[in-house]
Design a protein around this motif. Structure first.
Motif, PDB file in Angstrom:
ATOM      1  N   PRO A  29      83.661  40.922   4.859  1.00 47.32           N
ATOM      2  CA  PRO A  29      84.444  41.674   5.853  1.00 47.32           C
ATOM      3  C   PRO A  29      85.123  42.898   5.245  1.00 47.32           C
ATOM      4  O   PRO A  29      85.198  43.947   5.876  1.00 47.32           O
ATOM      5  N   ASP A  30      85.589  42.791   4.010  1.00 52.05           N
ATOM      6  CA  ASP A  30      86.189  43.938   3.342  1.00 52.05           C
ATOM      7  C   ASP A  30      85.155  45.022   3.106  1.00 52.05           C
ATOM      8  O   ASP A  30      85.393  46.196   3.374  1.00 52.05           O
ATOM      9  N   VAL A  32      82.373  45.603   4.704  1.00 46.26           N
ATOM     10  CA  VAL A  32      81.852  46.163   5.951  1.00 46.26           C
ATOM     11  C   VAL A  32      82.858  47.096   6.622  1.00 46.26           C
ATOM     12  O   VAL A  32      82.474  48.081   7.237  1.00 46.26           O
ATOM     13  N   THR A  33      84.151  46.817   6.503  1.00 46.23           N
ATOM     14  CA  THR A  33      85.152  47.632   7.200  1.00 46.23           C
ATOM     15  C   THR A  33      85.874  48.624   6.301  1.00 46.23           C
ATOM     16  O   THR A  33      86.706  49.395   6.776  1.00 46.23           O
ATOM     17  N   ASN A  34      85.586  48.658   5.014  1.00 46.32           N
ATOM     18  CA  ASN A  34      86.317  49.524   4.093  1.00 46.32           C
ATOM     19  C   ASN A  34      86.089  51.005   4.376  1.00 46.32           C
ATOM     20  O   ASN A  34      87.022  51.760   4.594  1.00 46.32           O
ATOM     21  N   ILE A  36      83.387  53.473   6.667  1.00 50.80           N
ATOM     22  CA  ILE A  36      82.339  53.392   7.678  1.00 50.80           C
ATOM     23  C   ILE A  36      81.790  54.781   7.973  1.00 50.80           C
ATOM     24  O   ILE A  36      82.545  55.699   8.310  1.00 50.80           O
ATOM     25  N   CYS A  46      87.819  55.649   7.135  1.00 50.75           N
ATOM     26  CA  CYS A  46      88.298  54.673   6.154  1.00 50.75           C
ATOM     27  C   CYS A  46      89.338  53.749   6.776  1.00 50.75           C
ATOM     28  O   CYS A  46      90.250  54.214   7.457  1.00 50.75           O
ATOM     29  N   ARG A  47      89.191  52.468   6.509  1.00 51.34           N
ATOM     30  CA  ARG A  47      90.205  51.500   6.923  1.00 51.34           C
ATOM     31  C   ARG A  47      91.498  51.818   6.182  1.00 51.34           C
ATOM     32  O   ARG A  47      91.462  52.151   5.005  1.00 51.34           O
ATOM     33  N   TRP A  68      96.550  49.949  10.457  1.00 48.82           N
ATOM     34  CA  TRP A  68      95.513  48.954  10.219  1.00 48.82           C
ATOM     35  C   TRP A  68      95.136  48.256  11.524  1.00 48.82           C
ATOM     36  O   TRP A  68      93.961  48.086  11.837  1.00 48.82           O
ATOM     37  N   MET A  72      91.440  48.295  13.325  1.00 43.31           N
ATOM     38  CA  MET A  72      90.666  47.070  13.522  1.00 43.31           C
ATOM     39  C   MET A  72      90.418  46.734  14.991  1.00 43.31           C
ATOM     40  O   MET A  72      89.381  46.158  15.325  1.00 43.31           O
ATOM     41  N   SER A  84      81.408  50.227  18.752  1.00 42.63           N
ATOM     42  CA  SER A  84      82.013  48.920  18.572  1.00 42.63           C
ATOM     43  C   SER A  84      83.452  49.065  18.142  1.00 42.63           C
ATOM     44  O   SER A  84      83.905  50.114  17.794  1.00 42.63           O
TER      45      SER A  84
END
Length: 84
Positions: A29-30, A32-34, A36, A46-47, A68, A72, A84
Motif C-alpha cells: 500500500p505504501d 502504490v500510493t507514495n 502516482i 505525491c502522497r 493526507w 487518500m 479512482s
C-alpha cells in the motif's frame, strides 16, 4: 485481526514478520500510493509524506493529517484512463 494481529507488537511481531513481508501486505500500500503518475500531468502526484517529493507543509500533525486524509479519500486521480 481479532485473534492474531490485534495482539502483536507493531515492529517486532508485525512489520518484521517474514510471512507478511513476503506477501507485501504492509509495504505494497505504501509503494502504490507514495508517488502516482497520473494522466495529463508532467509531474507525479505525491502522497503527503516526508519520504517522497511532496512539497506541502508537513511541519505538524495538524498540518499533515488533513492533507493526507484528502489525498487518500477526497482527491480523484486519473491513472490509465480510469479515475479512482
Amino acid at each position: 485481526w481479532e485473534t492474531d494481529f490485534k495482539h502483536r507488537r507493531i515492529v517486532s511481531e508485525f512489520l518484521k514478520d517474514p510471512v507478511l513481508g513476503s506477501k507485501r501486505l504492509a509495504s505494497m500500500p505504501d509503494r502504490v500510493t507514495n508517488t502516482i503518475h497520473v494522466d495529463n500531468m508532467d509531474e507525479p502526484v505525491c502522497r503527503p509524506t516526508v519520504i517522497n517529493a511532496y512539497d506541502g507543509d508537513l511541519s505538524s500533525v495538524m498540518n499533515w493529517w488533513p492533507q493526507w486524509e484528502a489525498f487518500m479519500f477526497d482527491i480523484p486521480l486519473t491513472v490509465g484512463g480510469k479515475t479512482s
